[in-house]
Design a protein around this motif. Structure first.
Motif, short mmCIF file in Angstrom:
data_model
loop_
_atom_site.label_atom_id
_atom_site.label_comp_id
_atom_site.label_asym_id
_atom_site.label_seq_id
_atom_site.Cartn_x
_atom_site.Cartn_y
_atom_site.Cartn_z
N GLY A 61 -20.50 12.36 -2.76
CA GLY A 61 -19.55 11.62 -1.92
C GLY A 61 -20.19 11.06 -0.68
N PHE A 62 -21.08 11.83 -0.07
CA PHE A 62 -21.78 11.36 1.13
C PHE A 62 -22.63 10.13 0.81
CE2 PHE A 62 -25.83 11.39 3.48
CZ PHE A 62 -25.37 11.21 4.77
N VAL A 63 -23.40 10.21 -0.27
CA VAL A 63 -24.29 9.10 -0.64
C VAL A 63 -23.48 7.83 -0.91
CG1 VAL A 63 -25.93 8.25 -2.36
CG2 VAL A 63 -26.08 10.62 -1.55
N PHE A 64 -22.42 7.96 -1.69
CA PHE A 64 -21.63 6.77 -2.04
C PHE A 64 -20.87 6.22 -0.82
CE2 PHE A 64 -21.76 8.47 -6.54
CZ PHE A 64 -22.60 7.44 -7.00
N SER A 65 -20.41 7.09 0.06
CA SER A 65 -19.70 6.60 1.25
C SER A 65 -20.65 5.88 2.20
CB SER A 65 -19.01 7.76 1.98
OG SER A 65 -19.96 8.68 2.52
N GLN A 66 -21.88 6.39 2.35
CA GLN A 66 -22.87 5.71 3.19
C GLN A 66 -23.26 4.36 2.59
OE1 GLN A 66 -22.35 7.23 5.96
NE2 GLN A 66 -24.50 7.55 6.52
N ALA A 67 -23.38 4.33 1.27
CA ALA A 67 -23.70 3.06 0.60
C ALA A 67 -22.60 2.04 0.83
CB ALA A 67 -23.92 3.30 -0.90
N LEU A 68 -21.35 2.50 0.78
CA LEU A 68 -20.21 1.60 0.99
C LEU A 68 -20.20 1.06 2.41
CD1 LEU A 68 -17.60 0.30 0.01
CD2 LEU A 68 -16.40 2.41 0.64
N LYS A 69 -20.45 1.93 3.39
CA LYS A 69 -20.47 1.48 4.79
C LYS A 69 -21.57 0.43 5.01
CE LYS A 69 -18.76 5.81 6.81
NZ LYS A 69 -19.13 6.97 7.67
N CYS A 70 -22.75 0.71 4.50
CA CYS A 70 -23.86 -0.24 4.68
C CYS A 70 -23.58 -1.57 3.98
CB CYS A 70 -25.16 0.37 4.16
SG CYS A 70 -25.83 1.70 5.19
N ALA A 71 -22.95 -1.47 2.81
CA ALA A 71 -22.59 -2.69 2.08
C ALA A 71 -21.56 -3.52 2.85
CB ALA A 71 -22.06 -2.34 0.70
N LEU A 72 -20.56 -2.85 3.42
CA LEU A 72 -19.54 -3.56 4.20
C LEU A 72 -20.16 -4.22 5.43
CD1 LEU A 72 -16.49 -1.11 4.07
CD2 LEU A 72 -16.64 -3.39 3.06
N HIS A 73 -21.08 -3.51 6.08
CA HIS A 73 -21.77 -4.10 7.23
C HIS A 73 -22.47 -5.39 6.82
CE1 HIS A 73 -24.67 -4.79 10.41
NE2 HIS A 73 -25.62 -4.73 9.50
N CYS A 74 -23.22 -5.34 5.72
CA CYS A 74 -23.96 -6.52 5.27
C CYS A 74 -23.03 -7.66 4.91
CB CYS A 74 -24.83 -6.16 4.07
SG CYS A 74 -26.14 -5.00 4.42
N TYR A 75 -21.94 -7.32 4.25
CA TYR A 75 -21.00 -8.36 3.79
C TYR A 75 -20.36 -9.07 4.98
CZ TYR A 75 -17.59 -10.49 0.65
OH TYR A 75 -16.84 -11.39 -0.08
N VAL A 76 -19.91 -8.29 5.95
CA VAL A 76 -19.27 -8.89 7.13
C VAL A 76 -20.28 -9.64 7.98
CG1 VAL A 76 -17.95 -8.39 9.22
CG2 VAL A 76 -17.45 -7.14 7.12
N PHE A 77 -21.47 -9.06 8.17
CA PHE A 77 -22.50 -9.74 8.96
C PHE A 77 -22.92 -11.04 8.28
CE2 PHE A 77 -26.34 -10.68 11.18
CZ PHE A 77 -26.22 -10.07 12.41
N SER A 78 -23.00 -11.01 6.96
CA SER A 78 -23.33 -12.23 6.21
C SER A 78 -22.28 -13.31 6.46
CB SER A 78 -23.41 -11.92 4.72
OG SER A 78 -23.52 -13.11 3.96
N GLY A 79 -21.01 -12.89 6.51
CA GLY A 79 -19.95 -13.86 6.78
C GLY A 79 -20.12 -14.52 8.13
N ALA A 80 -20.49 -13.73 9.14
CA ALA A 80 -20.74 -14.30 10.47
C ALA A 80 -21.93 -15.25 10.43
CB ALA A 80 -21.01 -13.17 11.47
N GLY A 81 -22.97 -14.86 9.67
CA GLY A 81 -24.15 -15.72 9.56
C GLY A 81 -23.85 -17.04 8.87
N MET A 82 -22.95 -17.03 7.90
CA MET A 82 -22.57 -18.26 7.22
C MET A 82 -21.88 -19.23 8.18
SD MET A 82 -23.58 -18.15 4.10
CE MET A 82 -24.03 -17.00 2.78
N VAL A 83 -21.06 -18.69 9.07
CA VAL A 83 -20.39 -19.54 10.06
C VAL A 83 -21.43 -20.20 10.96
CG1 VAL A 83 -18.75 -19.62 11.96
CG2 VAL A 83 -18.32 -18.09 10.03
N TRP A 84 -22.38 -19.41 11.44
CA TRP A 84 -23.44 -19.95 12.30
C TRP A 84 -24.25 -21.02 11.55
CZ3 TRP A 84 -25.19 -20.12 17.16
CH2 TRP A 84 -26.53 -20.48 17.38
N ASN A 85 -24.60 -20.73 10.32
CA ASN A 85 -25.39 -21.66 9.51
C ASN A 85 -24.66 -22.99 9.35
OD1 ASN A 85 -27.64 -22.14 7.36
ND2 ASN A 85 -25.73 -22.57 6.29
#
Length: 325
Positions: A61-85
């Motif tokens: 559960g710890f491994v999968f929850s950490q993976a989910l958090k990191c994935a969400l960070h990347c997804y949201v940060f990517s969205g911000a980067g797309m706006v800038w681009n």
């Protein structure tokens, strides 16, 4: 849906306005999935390694929850980067057939609204990563690197970057390093590894992400080769010139070679077959399908790599389950 670019956003329905912002961040397309892979690969592989080394210290559960958090960070940060681009490239996008209907290029979203949307996503992405990585040095490095890299990326397409031998794919590929480092730290954060040690452990997978990005993004950008030449847009396929097919093949072979570098330390028979085996077969098919005379085949290569990334995530998830048994 293409909306009237002359109509101010205040006259649009709320749902249309929200949809335009979603499109601006590419959340309606598969492209943003590519931003997830470096962190997901890292957290799952590091999680499997830690489960085998110290099974009593972490749980599935710890491994999968950490993976989910990191994935969400990347997804949201990517969205911000797309706006800038899209804001920086607004003048270029408006003149390219494939991108002329993007929300900013077509006037469907005001610049002020776009920048507010970008700031919201940036702050949310930072908060999500902070919840996953309890290591100030790694957190600071990751956010600073991501911010600088994302800010610089669109300028790498400009002709001025050519004299410095900087290509936008270099910048995009380098962004895998902070994502891999933070993904590793998310699993090993109780040890509070130093930043340099975290980077050292992250190098094999970081280099794989770098080369992989060069491969699929060069193919992706080649779709626009006709319009890009007219607008003097800078991209990796310019470096390849008439040898673009050989260049794509060479990058693909390097990707496969770097998968070997990553998997040597993992020592997983399952991953050798499910990751290395499947990608090798798929890449030889892509080498055959890519045709310089038909730039749209670059889009085929790009989409196939998204599918391969999703498959590799599944393979890594199975590896975690096998390690946790």
């Amino acid at each position: 849906m293409i909306m009237d670019s002359e109509k101010p956003i205040s006259s649009l329905g709320f749902s249309h306005a929200c949809w335009s912002l979603i499109r601006l961040s590419r959340f309606d397309r598969y492209n943003s999935l590519l931003a997830l892979f470096p962190s997901i690969f890292t957290t799952l592989l590091a999680g499997a390694l830690r489960l085998r080394q110290n099974p009593n210290e972490v749980s599935l559960g710890f491994v999968f929850s950490q993976a989910l958090k990191c994935a969400l960070h990347c997804y949201v940060f990517s969205g911000a980067g797309m706006v800038w681009n899209d804001w920086i490239d607004c003048d270029i996008d408006a003149k390219v057939e494939r991108t002329k209907n993007r929300p900013l290029a077509s006037g469907q979203v005001r610049v002020s609204h776009a920048l507010i949307w970008m700031a919201i996503q940036y702050l949310a992405a930072g908060a999500i990563l902070r919840s996953a990585v309890d290591n100030p040095s790694v957190l600071g490095f990751a956010l600073a690197f991501e911010t600088i890299g994302t800010a610089w990326y669109p300028f790498g397409k400009r002709p001025a970057a050519r004299k410095w031998y900087i290509y936008p794919q270099f910048v995009l590929g380098a962004l895998g390093l902070p994502l891999v480092v933070s993904g590793w730290a998310a699993i090993y954060y109780p040890e509070r590894l130093g930043l340099l040690e975290s980077i050292q452990r992250a190098l094999p997978l970081s280099f794989l992400m770098f080369i992989w990005t060069l491969y699929y993004n060069t193919a992706y950008s080649y779709q626009d080769v006709g319009d890009d030449r007219k607008l003097d847009v800078h991209s990796m396929y310019v470096l390849a010139g008439q040898n673009i097919h050989a260049f794509i093949v060479a990058l693909g072979v390097l990707v496969l070679g770097n998968i070997i570098w990553v998997l040597v330390d993992v020592e997983s028979t399952w991953l050798w077959f499910s990751w290395m085996g499947v990608w090798t077969i798929a890449y030889f098919s892509q080498f055959h399908q890519f045709d310089p005379a038909r730039p749209e085949t670059g889009g085929f290569v790009h989409k196939q790599n998204v599918k391969l990334g999703v498959w590799a995530v599944f393979a890594c998830m199975v590896e975690v389950l096998l390690a946790g048994m």
